[in-house]
Design an enzyme around this catalytic site. Sequence first.
Site, mmCIF file in Angstrom:
data_model
loop_
_atom_site.group_PDB
_atom_site.id
_atom_site.type_symbol
_atom_site.label_atom_id
_atom_site.label_comp_id
_atom_site.label_asym_id
_atom_site.label_seq_id
_atom_site.Cartn_x
_atom_site.Cartn_y
_atom_site.Cartn_z
ATOM 1 C CD1 TRP A 137 -1.910 2.944 1.254
ATOM 2 C CD2 TRP A 137 -3.141 1.642 0.961
ATOM 3 N NE1 TRP A 137 -2.701 3.698 1.223
ATOM 4 C CE2 TRP A 137 -3.588 2.960 0.636
ATOM 5 C CE3 TRP A 137 -4.364 -0.143 0.631
ATOM 6 C CZ2 TRP A 137 -4.798 2.716 0.718
ATOM 7 C CZ3 TRP A 137 -5.498 0.312 0.655
ATOM 8 C CH2 TRP A 137 -5.795 1.739 0.870
ATOM 9 C CD GLU A 210 3.947 -0.931 2.738
ATOM 10 O OE1 GLU A 210 3.075 -0.704 3.595
ATOM 11 O OE2 GLU A 210 3.473 -1.593 2.111
ATOM 12 C CG ASP A 243 5.646 3.938 1.762
ATOM 13 O OD1 ASP A 243 6.176 4.789 2.793
ATOM 14 O OD2 ASP A 243 4.613 4.070 1.652
ATOM 15 C CD GLN A 246 1.084 2.077 8.298
ATOM 16 O OE1 GLN A 246 1.396 0.927 9.096
ATOM 17 N NE2 GLN A 246 0.073 1.971 7.079
ATOM 18 C CE LYS A 272 0.179 5.396 7.292
ATOM 19 N NZ LYS A 272 -1.725 6.239 7.412
ATOM 20 N NE ARG A 406 -3.581 -1.398 9.307
ATOM 21 C CZ ARG A 406 -3.179 -0.513 9.020
ATOM 22 N NH1 ARG A 406 -2.385 0.173 8.039
ATOM 23 N NH2 ARG A 406 -4.445 0.096 8.556
#
Length: 445
Positions: A137, A210, A243, A246, A272, A406
């Site tokens: 994502w 990620e 990326d 998070q 974020k 999560r």
Amino acid sequence: MSRNLDSGFWASAQKHLIRYGGTFEPAIIERAAGSFVYDADDRAILDFTSGQMSALLGHAHPKIVSTVSRQVERVAHLFSGMLSRPVVELAQRLAALAPGLDRALLLSTGAESNEAAIRMAKLVTGKHEIVAFSKSWHGMTGAAASATYSAGRKGYGPAAVGSLAIPAPNSFRPRFKNADGSLDWFTELNDAFDLIDSQSTGNLAAFVAEPILSSGGMLELPPGYLAALQQKCRERGMLLILDEAQTGIGRTGDMFAFQRDGVTPDILTLSKTIGAGLPLAAVMTTAEIEETAHDRGFLFYTTHVSDPLPAAVGLAVLDVVEEEKLVERARHLGARLFDGLSALKQRYECVGDVRGRGLMLGVEIVKNGERRDPDHELGARIAAEAFRRGLSMNIVKLPGMGGVFRIAPPLTISEEELDLGLRIISESIEAGLAAAAGLSGIAAE
């Protein structure tokens, strides 16, 4: 009657809002503070996902509140060709935290930062093919959406030309296995790039990844994988884009997740966590790549590029992370949370796997039996029970995977709040299993 049942509110929401995915929680959120959000009845709901995985410092942290107030009075937004001190200082601070990545571009969202990174990679390499993981994502816009494979690909027309994917490594459900049954990620990676090479037209520009695939079900890249992936990229003249929307700014127990592996990407994207819930993102790269991009006319001129208000917030976030030793705290509390969740795995057969790093963990819900098939219904039931009992957890439902919770609470969360969350999860699993057993009994009758 609960104030959350305000019929006028819900009727207006239904009439005037465009729905953008999933369903809304059955509560009207009025305020937030620390590790909790509060609904219309002033009921405290423990926020185990830091808002949208972003409120790194919890809600309404005093330093963020005072920074926003002070900076708004001075200057919030400027013509995009103007520079302010917070912008230059934040770029300098970030460069010090990620040696080798000396240049930064400050933007607003994760998708925007990935758009800029992909655009830069294409310009610098002169190629256009972008490879990503099959459960990735990276955003909902243009090139970022074309590199997003976990959801949202159907019905929108063609993706960007040159969009390619490889399987994401999954230690719980390995495609390739070692003799002991564990994931043979090295063979899987070699097999994947054999397929990429057979599909490529000779225009491989970059791989975007990620370190932990969050929306993909909290899949962590195994130790050694990132270095091997970087080598695959170098062999093909590709850039490696990481990326860390998070995983960045301490969440995994390192300032950046890539630092555990001793691998520095060619381009790093942040969002974020760097804004602690406010819209701030960054693209970081080497001086060499930036110089080449600039010489070739790199263009990413946006309305809110280099805005001083979010930059000032980013500086405050870095200050708090340092002053409150939150990187170390994420490591310590992450171990406590992992142990607590692992105890639930030992207690309940429906907890198939606990995985992740620091304060970014996943819990996969499965059916009983040897196959350990995904149990989406039980996962949804547990999530609803948890919310009813005062805990907000986000559950990912993907084909071939169980319901994966999560769990990424604020780095400022207390041990008592962590224990409260664990207790509610346990109670919710009990209630979910009891409800499932009741439904099975009714069906048998």
